[in-house]
Structure formats: structure tokens, C-alpha cells
Motif scaffolding. Structure first.
Motif, PDB file in Angstrom:
ATOM      1  N   ILE A  32       0.529  -1.221  -0.243  1.00  7.75           N
ATOM      2  CA  ILE A  32       0.777   0.228   0.232  1.00  7.75           C
ATOM      3  C   ILE A  32       1.578   1.260  -0.150  1.00  7.75           C
ATOM      4  O   ILE A  32       0.282   1.979  -0.700  1.00  7.75           O
ATOM      5  CB  ILE A  32      -0.886   0.126   0.998  1.00  7.75           C
ATOM      6  N   THR A  33       2.181   1.471   0.396  1.00  9.55           N
ATOM      7  CA  THR A  33       2.141   2.609   1.063  1.00  9.55           C
ATOM      8  C   THR A  33       3.862   2.865  -0.183  1.00  9.55           C
ATOM      9  O   THR A  33       4.168   3.995  -0.573  1.00  9.55           O
ATOM     10  CB  THR A  33       3.317   2.261   2.561  1.00  9.55           C
ATOM     11  N   GLY A  34       4.246   1.889  -0.242  1.00  6.70           N
ATOM     12  CA  GLY A  34       4.811   1.899  -1.800  1.00  6.70           C
ATOM     13  C   GLY A  34       6.322   1.296  -0.572  1.00  6.70           C
ATOM     14  O   GLY A  34       7.177   1.693  -1.446  1.00  6.70           O
ATOM     15  N   ILE A  35       6.718   1.320   0.551  1.00  8.80           N
ATOM     16  CA  ILE A  35       7.880   1.132   1.536  1.00  8.80           C
ATOM     17  C   ILE A  35       8.758  -0.192   1.733  1.00  8.80           C
ATOM     18  O   ILE A  35       7.972  -1.064   1.385  1.00  8.80           O
ATOM     19  CB  ILE A  35       7.886   1.823   2.466  1.00  8.80           C
ATOM     20  N   ASN A  36       9.749  -0.282   1.218  1.00 11.75           N
ATOM     21  CA  ASN A  36      10.422  -1.796   1.316  1.00 11.75           C
ATOM     22  C   ASN A  36       9.803  -2.468   2.633  1.00 11.75           C
ATOM     23  O   ASN A  36      10.302  -1.566   3.502  1.00 11.75           O
ATOM     24  CB  ASN A  36      12.158  -1.571   0.521  1.00 11.75           C
ATOM     25  N   GLN A  37       9.373  -3.952   1.987  1.00 10.29           N
ATOM     26  CA  GLN A  37       9.262  -4.380   3.531  1.00 10.29           C
ATOM     27  C   GLN A  37      10.671  -4.183   4.711  1.00 10.29           C
ATOM     28  O   GLN A  37      10.321  -4.429   5.539  1.00 10.29           O
ATOM     29  CB  GLN A  37       9.093  -5.606   2.957  1.00 10.29           C
ATOM     30  N   GLY A  38      11.225  -4.531   4.073  1.00 14.91           N
ATOM     31  CA  GLY A  38      13.063  -4.761   4.553  1.00 14.91           C
ATOM     32  C   GLY A  38      13.092  -3.443   5.837  1.00 14.91           C
ATOM     33  O   GLY A  38      13.146  -2.917   6.490  1.00 14.91           O
ATOM     34  N   VAL A  39      12.509  -1.795   5.211  1.00 20.79           N
ATOM     35  CA  VAL A  39      12.584  -0.829   5.602  1.00 20.79           C
ATOM     36  C   VAL A  39      11.695  -0.550   6.627  1.00 20.79           C
ATOM     37  O   VAL A  39      11.533   0.075   7.819  1.00 20.79           O
ATOM     38  CB  VAL A  39      12.526   0.956   4.947  1.00 20.79           C
ATOM     39  N   LEU A  40      10.779  -1.830   6.071  1.00 20.00           N
ATOM     40  CA  LEU A  40       9.652  -1.041   7.525  1.00 20.00           C
ATOM     41  C   LEU A  40       9.383  -1.774   8.409  1.00 20.00           C
ATOM     42  O   LEU A  40       9.658  -1.476   9.735  1.00 20.00           O
ATOM     43  CB  LEU A  40       8.453  -1.817   6.820  1.00 20.00           C
ATOM     44  N   SER A  41      10.341  -3.147   8.844  1.00 25.74           N
ATOM     45  CA  SER A  41      10.634  -3.730   9.507  1.00 25.74           C
ATOM     46  C   SER A  41      11.575  -3.074  10.279  1.00 25.74           C
ATOM     47  O   SER A  41      11.585  -3.238  11.693  1.00 25.74           O
ATOM     48  CB  SER A  41      10.787  -5.008   9.200  1.00 25.74           C
ATOM     49  N   ASP A  42      12.632  -2.248  10.295  1.00 23.36           N
ATOM     50  CA  ASP A  42      14.156  -1.802  10.109  1.00 23.36           C
ATOM     51  C   ASP A  42      13.048   0.113  11.261  1.00 23.36           C
ATOM     52  O   ASP A  42      13.422   0.265  12.399  1.00 23.36           O
ATOM     53  CB  ASP A  42      14.989  -1.099   9.472  1.00 23.36           C
ATOM     54  N   LEU A  43      12.075   0.497  10.592  1.00 20.34           N
ATOM     55  CA  LEU A  43      11.006   1.886  10.871  1.00 20.34           C
ATOM     56  C   LEU A  43      10.556   1.070  11.993  1.00 20.34           C
ATOM     57  O   LEU A  43      10.257   1.943  13.288  1.00 20.34           O
ATOM     58  CB  LEU A  43      10.281   1.916  10.028  1.00 20.34           C
ATOM     59  N   LEU A  44       9.774   0.262  12.598  1.00 19.19           N
ATOM     60  CA  LEU A  44       8.915  -1.009  13.431  1.00 19.19           C
ATOM     61  C   LEU A  44       9.120  -1.577  14.693  1.00 19.19           C
ATOM     62  O   LEU A  44       8.808  -1.726  16.126  1.00 19.19           O
ATOM     63  CB  LEU A  44       7.286  -0.497  13.549  1.00 19.19           C
TER      64      LEU A  44
END
Length: 465
Positions: A32-44
């Protein structure tokens, strides 16, 4: 009963709550966001988590169906981590807050930044980004922060902030425009050379719209002097086969040199010094030597040649030489953009020297009917003066309509002297006004007393600046 949430609110707890509520996985959120899944994991999920960009937060808001500015009040923690200011996050955050009107977040963060003078450059860069993006109104508070907190008034950043503030404050309010000129004027010569050229041109143009003719002359003289010095440096460089880099300015360099002469001539004309004004025309009539710089220079030089022709006609007409009217009329037909200023000069002369121009007005009747648009203060002033001269020429029933237009426009511009002129003219011919015109006049005056000028825009369909 809803779920009891006792965990202290933070960006990540709020985002995790939204994920659970919607049943989103990181894979789904990434889609939905277009943000890389690995980046999402690092963010959250990473400990410590990766710092979040304001663009990430905006993407989350969109994914969760939230409004603009969602959780912005919690983003401050990303900007001030472990007591350190992150410029890469602070600047985009403050820019976005200004764009969407989150001044509560701005006030909170700025109050902390101003505890240290080293953070002033951050606020200046925020202001510059907003100004460059065309968000001039939004840039004003940030330039004011710089001005209020910078201790050295000779600091280049402080002086440029004064210049930008002057530019950002320009609008249709004559009183505010003049105050902005007064505030900036003492700093104009402290600007870097490239900014000085633009500043002098804008100062002269604002004063022109305010009918401050002596100030226009002064700024035009300074503009011409500075442009001449830069040009002479370039000529010396060419003779010595040295490459000279002209100052980086908003307009082509030839514009500043030519406008120095043109504005001087125009200011002299407005003071009735027609013969002196004529002498200045030769200074911008042939700028072909500048035009050799590049194609843009040739185009600008051609504009000045055209204006010189038009202004010679204008001055001849203002001197009462009606023999040039046929040639002037043909010129206006061939150059439609000059019609408004041309008809203004013709009407002004006709009113002063008492000759008839009914045939010319009839010839341009369609253009006069459609003439109600402007996009800057000079064009607005020219439109006002045209309608005023037209009202004076027509005088009676048809002229009263033009007087009402002028009255409404002077209210929009908050120009007291023009407003008084219009009232005086209406009262002089009141006996010739129709009942409807008297009603409209009364409505305008009541609107002024109540400080409501929107009626002017609605009644006459004026454009906005």
C-alpha cells in the motif's frame, strides 16, 4: 467497551495499533505504501528502530485512511533524538507542517531549536525551501524567526531574510507594501550583488505601484549604476580574454540595465517631466550590444525596443501632440499587449488637453469591455488609473459605472488617496447617477464602514493578485 490502551503514545505504538486494527501484515503495508518491506521492519521492529522520515509518516497516514498531518505532534521525537537535532528530518518536517498548517507543531519544535543559536541556519533553510516552492506566505514566520534571533545584522543570512520577507509580504494592500519597503530599504546595499539587482528592481516596481516617484527614481538610478558596473567588468574581461561569470539573477542581465532607464523615464513621466523622460528612452531603445550575449538577451532587447517606441508615442500624446494619434492607434492594434497603457495615456491627455477620442474608444470597445484582469500590483494600479481616466472622460451615466469600479478597486488596494479621488468624482456628478448607481454607491460605502470589501470583487468580477 473498546480496548484500554495504557501504553504511552508514540509514533510506533500508534502505527502498531492501526496495523492490528486493520489486520495488515508488513507485506500488505509495503504494497500500500510503496515502502520496502525491509525498511518497514527496521522502522517498526528494529531495536533501536530506524529513524522515520516525514514522508514515511505521510505514507502511513494514507495507508490507514487518516488525514494529512496524522501523528505530526509525535514526530518531534524523531527530530530531537538523544538531545541532538537531525537537520535531515527537521527541515522536511517543518516544511510539511507549514504547507498543511500545523503551526502547533512548528511552535513546539521551533521553541526548542531557538534555545541554541546554531539552529538558526535550519530555520533559514526551511524558509528558503518554502519561498522557492511558491509558499511565500508560509515562509514569512521562518524568515521572521531568523531576523528576530540573528544577532549580527550584517550577517548575509540575516540580510537575505530581510529581502525575502520584503518579497513575501507584497500583495494588494498598499499600506502593507509600503511598510515592507521601509523595513527592507536599509539593508538593500548589504545584499550580495546578484540579490541587489533583483532587490532594486522589485523595490522600484513596488514604489511605482505606490506612486512614490522620487523613490522610483532613486532605486532606478542605483539599478542602472550597479548594472553598468557589472557590464563594464564583463567588457574588460572580454578584452583580456577572461571568462566573466555574470551574477546569477532571476532575470536576464539585460533586463536590469534596461529597467534602470525605463523606470527612471516612467517616474519622470508621472511627475509631468515629459521632456526629461524622453531623454531616458534612448538609454534602453537599442540594447543590441547586450543581446549578443545569447538568444534570451536578444528577445529581451527587442522588448525594450518595442517599449521605447510605445513610450515615445505616449510622451508625444501627453504633451498634447494629437497628430501622432493615428500612428499610435495603428501601433496599439499591432501590439495588443500595449493597449491598456496606450489608452490610459490617450485618455489622460484627452482629459488634460480637452480633445475628443470617441472614435478611438469605439475602435477598442471590445478590448475595453474585456479589460478586467491583472496579476500584479503594477497592472492593478494601471487598471485603476485607466478606469478613473475613462470615468473622467465619460463623466455622466456611462462614466458613473467606471467610477464605481474604481471606488471598489481602491477599497481592495486600501489606497486612501485614490478612494478619496473616486468619492470626490462621484459626488461631482451625483446628479447624473441613476438610482441603481446611487444604491450601489451606498452599498460600497457601507461595506467600507464595516470593513467588508468582498462586495467589490463580487460586483465587478475583478481578478485577484
Amino acid at each position: 467497551m473498546g480496548e484500554c490502551r495504557t501504553v504511552q503514545r508514540s509514533l510506533r505504538t500508534e502505527i502498531e495499533h492501526q496495523l492490528k486494527e486493520r489486520g495488515y501484515t508488513l507485506t500488505r503495508l509495503s504494497d500500500i505504501t510503496g515502502i520496502n518491506q525491509g525498511v518497514l521492519s527496521d522502522l517498526l521492529n528494529r531495536i533501536p528502530p530506524r529513524s522515520m522520515k516525514i514522508a514515511h509518516l505521510d505514507a502511513f497516514a494514507h495507508a490507514f485512511g487518516q488525514s494529512q498531518g496524522w501523528l505530526y505532534e509525535l514526530y518531534e521525537s524523531e527530530c530531537l533524538m538523544e538531545g541532538k537535532v537531525s537537520r535531515s528530518r527537521v527541515i522536511p518536517y517543518l516544511v510539511r507542517c507549514a504547507e498543511i498548517g500545523r503551526w502547533d507543531c512548528i511552535d513546539s519544535l521551533v521553541s526548542k531549536l531557538l534555545d541554541d543559536q546554531k539552529n538558526i541556519p535550519i530555520l533559514f533553510l526551511v524558509a528558503e525551501q518554502l519561498f522557492t516552492k511558491g509558499k511565500r506566505k508560509e515562509s514569512v514566520p521562518f524568515y521572521q524567526f531568523v531576523i528576530d534571533t540573528e544577532k549580527n545584522s550584517h550577517n548575509e543570512r540575516f540580510v537575505i531574510a530581510q529581502y525575502r520577507l520584503f518579497r513575501a509580504l507584497q500583495g494588494t494592500d498598499s499600506e502593507k507594501n509600503w511598510k515592507a519597503v521601509i523595513q527592507f530599504d536599509p539593508y538593500r546595499k548589504r545584499l550580495p550583488e546578484n540579490y541587489q539587482l533583483d532587490a532594486l528592481l522589485h523595490l522600484a516596481n513596488v514604489c511605482f505601484s505606490l506612486h512614490k516617484w522620487q523613490e522610483v527614481e532613486r532605486y532606478a538610478d542605483e539599478l542602472r549604476e550597479l548594472a553598468t558596473a557589472v557590464f563594464q567588468d564583463e567588457l574588460r574581461g572580454r578584452k583580456m580574454n577572461r571568462k566573466i561569470i555574470l551574477p546569477k539573477t532571476e532575470r536576464h542581465f539585460v533586463v536590469y540595465y534596461g529597467q534602470g532607464f525605463l523606470l527612471k523615464s516612467a517616474a519622470l513621466e508621472k511627475q509631468g517631466l515629459y521632456e526629461e523622460a524622453k531623454k531616458c528612452i534612448s538609454g534602453y531603445a537599442d540594447l543590441s550590444e547586450f543581446a549578443l550575449l545569447d538568444e534570451t538577451g536578444r528577445i529581451e532587447a527587442e522588448k525594450f525596443r518595442l517599449w521605447a517606441t510605445a513610450n515615445r508615442y505616449t510622451l508625444d500624446v501627453l504633451l498634447g501632440n494629437i497628430d501622432v494619434l493615428p500612428a499610435y492607434t495603428r501601433f496599439l492594434i499591432e501590439h495588443p499587449k500595449e493597449i491598456l497603457s496606450g489608452l490610459l495615456a490617450i485618455l489622460e491627455s484627452a482629459n488634460k488637453h480637452r480633445f475628443k477620442v470617441d472614435g478611438i474608444l469605439e475602435q477598442f470597445s471590445n478590448q475595453i469591455h474585456d479589460c478586467n484582469e491583472y496579476d500584479n500590483s503594477i497592472q492593478m494600479d494601471r487598471y485603476f488609473r485607466f478606469r478613473y481616466e475613462l470615468a473622467t472622460y465619460r463623466q455622466y451615466v456611462s462614466g458613473m459605472e467606471d467610477i464605481l469600479r474604481c471606488l471598489a478597486l481602491s477599497a481592495i488596494m486600501k489606497n486612501d488617496s485614490d478612494f478619496v479621488r473616486c468619492v470626490t468624482l462621484f459626488e461631482a456628478f451625483r446628479s447624473h447617477a441613476t438610482n441603481q448607481q446611487k444604491i450601489e454607491y451606498k452599498q460600497i460605502m457601507e461595506g467600507i464602514r464595516n470593513e467588508e470589501v468582498d462586495f467589490a470583487i463580487n460586483r465587478f468580477s475583478f481578478g485577484t493578485v
